[in-house]
Every structure is written in C-alpha cells, then in structure tokens.
Design an enzyme around this catalytic site. Structure first.
Site, short mmCIF file in Angstrom:
data_model
loop_
_atom_site.label_atom_id
_atom_site.label_comp_id
_atom_site.label_asym_id
_atom_site.label_seq_id
_atom_site.Cartn_x
_atom_site.Cartn_y
_atom_site.Cartn_z
N CYS A 8 -6.74 -9.49 -21.16
CA CYS A 8 -6.68 -8.77 -19.89
C CYS A 8 -5.49 -9.17 -19.04
O CYS A 8 -5.36 -8.78 -17.89
CB CYS A 8 -7.98 -8.94 -19.10
SG CYS A 8 -8.31 -10.66 -18.67
N ASP B 175 -2.24 -16.45 -16.75
CA ASP B 175 -2.43 -17.88 -16.51
C ASP B 175 -2.21 -18.69 -17.77
O ASP B 175 -1.67 -19.80 -17.71
CB ASP B 175 -3.83 -18.14 -15.94
CG ASP B 175 -3.85 -17.95 -14.43
OD1 ASP B 175 -2.94 -18.47 -13.76
OD2 ASP B 175 -4.76 -17.26 -13.93
N HIS C 204 0.82 -1.21 0.00
CA HIS C 204 0.00 0.00 0.00
C HIS C 204 0.85 1.26 0.00
O HIS C 204 0.46 2.29 -0.54
CB HIS C 204 -0.98 -0.02 1.17
CG HIS C 204 -2.25 -0.71 0.82
ND1 HIS C 204 -2.94 -1.50 1.70
CD2 HIS C 204 -2.94 -0.74 -0.33
CE1 HIS C 204 -4.01 -1.98 1.09
NE2 HIS C 204 -4.04 -1.54 -0.13
#
Ligand code: PEP
Ligand code: MG
Length: 568
Positions: free
Chosen positions: A501, A454, A188
């Site tokens: 994507c 993937d 973060h």
C-alpha cells in the site's frame, strides 16, 4: 518573451490560453482605522464570522453539484469560521484595544503559523485553507468585494497560490488551466483542480515574474512543464501530447470497471488508498475494487478533543457503505510526535520517526485504542451490503506488539458481543525488523500489507520528508525486492495474503514486479489504478515472475529498473 520552467504537475492534462493574474485574497487590512468601543467591535466580529460561515455553507451546497465530496472542504472552512477558540482569541485582542478587523486577522494568522510549522505536509497545506477563510471574514468586515468578475474567455489562471474558494468560485468553463508559484499537490486547491479535471502545475517558482505581460501560457499538468509565449513547435508538440493523452484516457476508461488480473487470469486486487471521505468518490470513479488502506488519522488530527466512538463509527460506516461487498482495510491510528494529536499530551521527541508512533502509541493509550476498535467493530457489524472488513496495525516492529494488539481486538469484540466473522486482521510491514520477522508475524494474522513509504525510509535510513536524500531509497534496489519476496514466501507458509500500500504500488512497472514476487493486492492513489490495471492485463504471471526473479538477483537498482521497465 518566450520562457520555460518546470514546476510540480498537480492535475494532469494540457492547457493553452491567455494568462490571467489572480490576486491573493486580502487577509489583513493595512490601515483598519481606529477601533470602536469593544462591545461594538465584538458584535461586528461575531456577525462577520456568522456571515462567513453562512456563505461557506452555501458554497459547499453549490459545490456538491460539480465537485461531489470535495465540497466538504467548504464545510471544513465553515467550521474554522465557527471555531469558538478562534473567536475567543480575537475577542481577547479586541479587549486589548484592537478593532474587529485587526483582531480577526491576527487570530487567523496565529492559527496559520501553528499549521504552517507542522512537519506534516497535509497540515502545512491546510494553512492556505485558513487564509481563504480569514480573507472572507476580513472582506466582510472591511466591506470589500471578493470573487473578482472575470473578463469573458477561457484563461490560464496565474497566482502565487490559489485558495480553494477562488478555484471553486471561478466558473469552470472559464478556467483552461492553473499555474501557481508555490503550493503543494496536496493542497485543497490542487485536489479540487484534479476533481474538476483542470490541468494544474504548482510550485512553478518564478512564473509570475516571467509571465508578466505574456500573451499565452502552455502547461502540462502531468510533467509540470510551463511555457510562456511558446514557439510554434512547442504548441504543436503539446497538441500531439494532448491527443495522445485523450486517446490513452479513453482506453483506460473503457477498462475501468474490469477486475484486476494478469493476462492469464490471475486475480490481483486493485484497490484504493483513502485518506478522507473525499477520496471515496475518486476511488469509485476509477473502478477501485475496494480500499486497501483507509488512513484513519484525518478524523483525529484537526481536533481538540478525541472523536467519540459514535462519531468514529459513523465515519467508518460511511467508508464501508461506499464499497458494498468489497474488502475495506482500515489502518488503526498512525500518529505520533511528527503528527501530534492536540488532545494527547506528549513530550517532544528528538527523532519523531523513531519514537512513539503508530501501534506504539495505541498500545500506550489503551482507551484511545479501545475506542477506535469499538467503533471499527460496530461499523463492521452494521455494514450495509456486507464484505470483508480489514483492521491493520501500523508501524509494528515486534511480534509481541501484534499479539497485544490482536488480543485487545478480541477482548473488545467479546465485550461488544460482536463476532470477528468477516473481519481480517493484518499488520503493516514498514519496519525492517517486522519484515525480518514476517514468518512469525504471519502466524498471528490474516494478511500483511507492505508500506513501502516507511519501509524504504527505515531500510535506507532516509527521512521520507528530506528531498535531498530521497533517491537513495529505491524500491528497485535488489535487496528491497528480495526482502519483499521473502515476506511473501513467509506469509504463504501461513496462508496469509500480502498486499502493498505504499506509493511504489502506483508505479505500473514496479506493480508488475510486485505481482511477480507474489503480491496479490495493490493499494494506491485512485488516479494510478488505470495504468497499473493496463500493465497487468498485458503480461502473464510467468513473465512477471521471471522479471521479478531477475530483478531480485540483479547487480544494482539501475539493472533491476531496466529489467522492470521492459514491462512497458
Ligand atoms: C507506508 O508507509 O508505505 C504507508 C502506506 O503509510 P503512510 O504513508 O501513511 O505512512
Ligand atoms: Mg507508513
């Protein structure tokens, strides 16, 4: 002493300035002293957790002014401080004779170990967030001051790892740049640095040692280079790079809200990958034409109970509201044994990547799947501003899974009395068997979205989390380009559109080749949209097709990449 090293670029930009060491937050007190009576220690504990949560809500409120949605990080931190399970753990330790400060340190440390051991990079990166909250509570209990006063000036902050609240509490104008020894680009603190436009390098191993007593640090947050007390030539080269970066940014910024198209006007939808509400701000600022992949798992992962249908619908509705009139594609839950869900009990699997993940889990947990579909359908029905809502299924490996998932969607829609109008149904092509069955799959859906992260993992048998073998899995390998081309041709025969994507869509040259292969939607991290848009606008479709055709038939990945890189 002059020295150079290379870390991981985490937020682009050039920074030069004097270093300032930021000490890690104190998460445990070495000698907490004797424990008082348990009732007294429990009261102190509760008061400290409450105060920490209040402080964090206040930081979130303030951060909304300069960090937009990133401020939600601090609301999540407040939720850690308010977590009843954490307090229970600490109370048990107090009952066993520990002081509040020792107990809370251990309770946070136990939570941290669980997160840090996760094979998910995202969850492991959350461990640093927990430290941040733990340090705040410990500081309150030990009565020590946090947030050190910075001497005046603009500094390059050096730290082992910066916490989000350190990043947000130090005034922006005093930070020239950030270099950390460890840390991940998905922490973060790194996300905040990107949002605030602070150049940052993480994982610069050894920097604290070599920069000890340094007078100046120069860093390039794109390449990850760090120079300690740089020579004059390095500084000159960095100044030139800085000017070039600024000019390039201005050029890309000017075209940010232009639509994605080739030089001869063939439309290519340039959309964003969105993992949480945080990403929406950057997607919109970067001129995304919608969202091509909304990863829904974040809503589920840090939870001990399944989010309700209403809660899910509110979340999906917030995503839809951010893209009025545009296409937003939600991916149904993609979790499994490597990204376990605390509220779904499962046996550990020897090869989680080959186990029950993605649509396989949804089809085995019909209630979980049904609830998500209900929420998606309701949020589409109530969508302000209209627009197409896509629902796509991850990790499909067989046609019958598509048929089953689709029929469940139809059943739930009938049950809800919601028409499927304005909804497009899609499948992610991430498994070789799905790519090979594209023709039959396309007959059942409106679109195919190729998840190259993937797909490459399974085509090459290369674990995407193992850096040592990563280079074997190359999208430029001609067989992969050919496979993608054949998926597009199969989809075309059924009038289904094809998008990509995976991370490869954000490489401008590769994106050009994908468009040459017939891909008409590219979904990527928002920061990559500008460069990809720029490349596409410089080439007509005939050129992109010719490069793609040659690359598809090239003798090697090297040859294919050389052809693609000519697109510039
Ligand atoms: C992919 O596999 O390419 C993809 C986009 O999904 P994820 O990275 O979330 O697995
Ligand atoms: Mg995937």
């Amino acid at each position: 002493m002059t020295a150079s090293l290379v870390g991981i670029g985490a937020a682009p930009g050039i920074a030069v300035g004097p270093p300032l060491l930021v000490e890690p937050p104190v998460t445990e007190v070495a000698d907490p002293g004797p424990a008082g009576p348990p009732a007294f220690e429990k009261e102190r504990l509760h008061a400290a957790l409450t105060q920490a949560a209040e402080e964090l809500h206040a930081i979130a409120e303030r951060a909304r002014g300069f960090a937009g949605d990133e401020a939600e990080i601090f609301e999540a931190h407040a939720a850690f401080a308010e977590d009843p399970e954490l307090e229970e753990r600490a109370v048990a330790l107090i009952d066993a004779g520990r002081s509040a400060v020792a107990a809370v340190g251990s309770a946070f440390a136990a939570f941290r170990e669980l997160l840090a051991a996760s094979s998910s990079e995202y969850l492991a990166a959350r461990a640093a967030d927990l430290d941040d909250v733990s340090a705040r509570v410990v500081a309150i209990l030990a009565g020590v001051a946090r947030a050190p006063e910075l001497p005046p000036g603009r500094w390059v902050l050096l730290a082992r790892e910066l916490t989000p609240s350190q990043t947000a509490e130090i005034p922006r104008e005093q930070i020239a740049g950030i270099v950390t020894e460890t840390g991940s680009p998905t922490s973060h603190a790194a996300i905040l640095a990107r949002t605030l436009g602070i150049p940052a390098v993480v994982g610069a191993s050894g920097v604290l040692r070599v920069a000890d007593a340094a007078r100046h640090i120069a860093l390039d947050g794109r390449t990850g280079e760090v120079h300690v007390d740089p020579e004059e030539e390095v500084l000159e080269a960095f100044a030139v790079r800085d000017a070039q970066e600024a000019a390039r940014r201005a050029h890309l910024d000017a075209a940010r809200f232009e639509p994605g198209t080739t030089a001869d006007g063939v439309a290519v939808e340039l959309v964003a990958n969105v993992a949480g509400l945080d990403d929406i701000t950057s997607a919109r600022a970067a001129g995304a034409e919608g969202a091509g992949l909304v990863r829904t798992e974040l809503l589920f992962q840090d939870r001990r109970v399944e989010p309700t249908v209403e809660e899910q619908a509110t979340y999906y509705g917030a995503v839809l509201a951010a893209f009025p009139g545009q296409r937003v594609v939600f991916r149904t839950l993609d979790v499994g044994a490597d990204k376990p869900l605390p509220f779904v009990a499962r046996e550990p699997e020897p090869n989680p990547a080959l186990g029950v993940r993605g649509v396989r889990l949804s089809l085995r947990r019909p209630k979980l799947f049904e609830h998500q579909l209900r929420a998606l359908l309701r949020s589409h029905r109530d969508r302000p501003g209209g627009g197409v809502t896509g629902i796509m299924f991850p990790l499909v490996s067989r046609v019958d899974e598509v048929v089953a998932a689709r029929s469940e969607l139809r059943r739930v829609a009938d049950d809800e009395g919601i028409a499927l109008e304005g909804i497009e149904v899609g499948v992610m092509i991430e498994v070789p068997s799905a790519a090979l069955a594209a023709e039959r799959i396309a007959a059942h859906v409106d679109f195919l979205s190729i998840g190259t992260n993937d797909l490459l993992q399974y085509v090459f048998a290369v674990d995407r989390l193992v850096a040592e073998v990563a280079e074997l899995a190359d999208v430029c390998e001609p067989l992969v380009l050919d496979l993608i081309g054949s998926v597009v041709e199969a989809a075309d025969r059924h009038g289904a559109w094809v998008g990509v994507c995976g991370e490869t869509a954000s490489d401008p040259g590769v994106a050009g080749a994908l468009v040459g292969l017939g891909v008409r939607e590219l979904s990527m991290v928002p920061g990559a949209l500008g460069e990809v848009k720029d490349l596409l606008r410089r080439h007509d479709l005939a050129t992109l097709r010719s490069v793609a055709d040659q690359a598809r038939r090239a003798a090697s990945a090297g040859d294919a990449r050389a052809l693609i890189s000519r697109l510039g």
